[in-house]
Motif scaffolding. Structure first.
Motif, PDB file in Angstrom:
ATOM      1  N   VAL A   1      39.182  53.824  29.233  1.00  0.00           N
ATOM      2  CA  VAL A   1      37.954  54.438  28.732  1.00  0.00           C
ATOM      3  C   VAL A   1      38.293  55.550  27.749  1.00  0.00           C
ATOM      4  O   VAL A   1      39.108  56.425  28.037  1.00  0.00           O
ATOM      5  N   HIS A   2      37.656  55.522  26.580  1.00  0.00           N
ATOM      6  CA  HIS A   2      37.881  56.524  25.537  1.00  0.00           C
ATOM      7  C   HIS A   2      36.627  57.365  25.350  1.00  0.00           C
ATOM      8  O   HIS A   2      35.528  56.826  25.198  1.00  0.00           O
ATOM      9  N   ARG A   3      36.802  58.679  25.331  1.00  0.00           N
ATOM     10  CA  ARG A   3      35.688  59.595  25.109  1.00  0.00           C
ATOM     11  C   ARG A   3      35.463  59.795  23.608  1.00  0.00           C
ATOM     12  O   ARG A   3      36.315  59.494  22.769  1.00  0.00           O
ATOM     13  N   GLN A   4      34.296  60.343  23.272  1.00  0.00           N
ATOM     14  CA  GLN A   4      33.943  60.543  21.871  1.00  0.00           C
ATOM     15  C   GLN A   4      34.732  61.678  21.209  1.00  0.00           C
ATOM     16  O   GLN A   4      34.944  61.672  20.007  1.00  0.00           O
ATOM     17  N   GLY A   5      35.170  62.627  22.000  1.00  0.00           N
ATOM     18  CA  GLY A   5      35.836  63.788  21.414  1.00  0.00           C
ATOM     19  C   GLY A   5      37.051  63.458  20.582  1.00  0.00           C
ATOM     20  O   GLY A   5      37.207  63.938  19.465  1.00  0.00           O
ATOM     21  N   GLY A   6      37.927  62.603  21.112  1.00  0.00           N
ATOM     22  CA  GLY A   6      39.147  62.281  20.383  1.00  0.00           C
ATOM     23  C   GLY A   6      39.338  60.803  20.172  1.00  0.00           C
ATOM     24  O   GLY A   6      40.436  60.358  19.839  1.00  0.00           O
ATOM     25  N   GLY A   7      38.293  60.026  20.369  1.00  0.00           N
ATOM     26  CA  GLY A   7      38.417  58.579  20.314  1.00  0.00           C
ATOM     27  C   GLY A   7      38.489  58.012  18.915  1.00  0.00           C
ATOM     28  O   GLY A   7      38.260  58.699  17.913  1.00  0.00           O
ATOM     29  N   THR A   8      38.801  56.732  18.863  1.00  0.00           N
ATOM     30  CA  THR A   8      38.935  56.026  17.597  1.00  0.00           C
ATOM     31  C   THR A   8      37.645  55.325  17.173  1.00  0.00           C
ATOM     32  O   THR A   8      37.540  54.824  16.074  1.00  0.00           O
ATOM     33  N   VAL A   9      36.657  55.284  18.099  1.00  0.00           N
ATOM     34  CA  VAL A   9      35.348  54.707  17.816  1.00  0.00           C
ATOM     35  C   VAL A   9      34.303  55.806  17.905  1.00  0.00           C
ATOM     36  O   VAL A   9      34.236  56.538  18.900  1.00  0.00           O
ATOM     37  N   ALA A  10      33.491  55.925  16.877  1.00  0.00           N
ATOM     38  CA  ALA A  10      32.403  56.901  16.874  1.00  0.00           C
ATOM     39  C   ALA A  10      31.086  56.197  17.157  1.00  0.00           C
ATOM     40  O   ALA A  10      30.646  55.357  16.367  1.00  0.00           O
ATOM     41  N   ASN A  11      30.481  56.477  18.300  1.00  0.00           N
ATOM     42  CA  ASN A  11      29.107  56.064  18.568  1.00  0.00           C
ATOM     43  C   ASN A  11      28.215  57.222  18.123  1.00  0.00           C
ATOM     44  O   ASN A  11      28.115  58.243  18.809  1.00  0.00           O
ATOM     45  N   MET A  12      27.581  57.073  16.965  1.00  0.00           N
ATOM     46  CA  MET A  12      26.915  58.197  16.314  1.00  0.00           C
ATOM     47  C   MET A  12      25.783  58.777  17.147  1.00  0.00           C
ATOM     48  O   MET A  12      25.464  59.963  17.033  1.00  0.00           O
TER      49      MET A  12
END
Length: 348
Positions: free
Chosen positions: A208-219
């Protein structure tokens, strides 16, 4: 799944992905209910395979549900020829880099990405409702404090992805599922499989990847930001590889359409009847962020004309998502944005 998308949305997805993933490295397979002449041109020019299906055979089932068995069959059917797999929405996704780089950096497995993070599953009406209606109140209670995982984009190696796809398809094939089936409910299934450990128990290695440092941006999560002239960066200020839900940011969407759409999207005409005296422009948002008058309900732009005519200071509006955004200014050089599905109008 590319059901019901516009040619412009298709162009953004395909052309931005092909910048980092040429046909020699990556196959693009889209499931489509129709293919316009322009869409066919885009697909042929960029080696995109279109799997056309008849959505009428699925009855009232939503595409977000029946896409899963189709994707599963497509991945399994290609056998060992398939390496890594990206499962993604098409309508609102663009690429700034290689979406498979996360596997190179962090290893195989199924990589999934959080959505909105300021609210948990149990406190979000949509996501919590999907889980409760399909799995019951007791299961929702057991995962109510977990973060929301977005089902619109996942990436992984073939074996882990096939395991995940089979479980998604199996859950939504149960007779009881028909009682809760509707648009978006697959995200409820996605969250249950991740947070209850069912995927792990089935041999799927979930990361699981969080938005803070992830490679995918869920706007929609509001963490990643669009920097004019640079692109979308995550919470740590680093460029992301995948931009999902770009339509949540009008300036970002306008930038992507300018970069990847090679034809004029806006169709301009003169209003008639209740819209007489207006210039009507399709796929256009009029004057975002300036000269706002009010926001009123309206099922289409014709209703917005009636609303605007009833207010002395109204000079124009944008109709989008069943709402009329009324404006006090007309077409006098103010900025317009290309927004699929919006209708901009102003009085002559």
């Amino acid at each position: 799944m590319a059901s019901g998308i516009s040619d412009a949305q298709l162009a953004v997805f395909v052309l931005s992905l092909r910048r980092s993933n040429p046909p020699s490295d990556t196959s693009i397979v889209l499931f489509m209910d129709s293919v316009s002449p322009r869409a066919r041109e885009i697909m042929e020019a960029h080696a995109v395979e279109g799997v056309v299906f008849d959505k009428s055979k699925f009855g009232d089932i939503h595409p977000s549900t029946y896409r899963w068995p189709m994707i599963t069959e497509a991945v399994e059917g290609r056998g060992a020829a398939v390496g890594n797999v990206l499962v993604a929405d098409i309508r609102d996704m663009a690429f700034q880099g290689d979406p498979f780089e996360v596997i190179g950096r962090e290893g195989g497995g199924l990589h999934v990405f959080t959505g909105v993070e300021h609210i948990t599953l149990g406190k979000d009406g949509w996501n919590g409702g999907w889980v409760r209606d399909c799995f019951g109140e007791r299961l929702l209670e057991s995962i109510k404090d977990e973060v929301i995982i977005c089902s619109g984009v996942s990436v992984g190696d073939r074996d882990n992805m096939v395991g995940y796809l089979k479980m998604m398809s199996s859950e939504m094939d149960l007779p009881s599922f028909k009682q809760c089936e509707r648009n978006g409910v697959d995200q409820g299934v996605h969250n249950v499989l991740v947070h209850t450990g069912r995927l792990k128990g089935g041999g799927v290695d979930v990361k699981v990847h969080r938005q803070g440092g992830g490679t995918v941006a869920n706007m929609q999560a509001g963490v990643a930001k669009y920097r004019r002239g640079e692109g979308v960066v995550n919470g740590e200020g680093r460029m992301v590889d995948v931009v999902h839900q770009y339509d949540r940011d009008g300036e970002l969407q306008d930038h992507l359409f300018r970069e990847f759409v090679e034809w004029d999207m806006a169709v301009e005409g003169v209003g008639e009847g209740g819209c007489e005296g207006y210039i009507i422009k399709e796929n256009t948002e009029a004057y975002k962020g300036i000269c706002d008058l009010s926001h009123d309900p309206g099922s289409d732009y014709l209703e917005c004309c009636k609303v605007c005519n009833g207010k002395p200071n109204c000079r124009g509006f944008t109709h989008i998502r069943k709402g009329c955004w009324l404006k006090t200014c007309g077409n006098n050089g103010n900025k317009e944005l290309k927004v699929v599905g919006a209708t901009g109008a102003w009085k002559v």
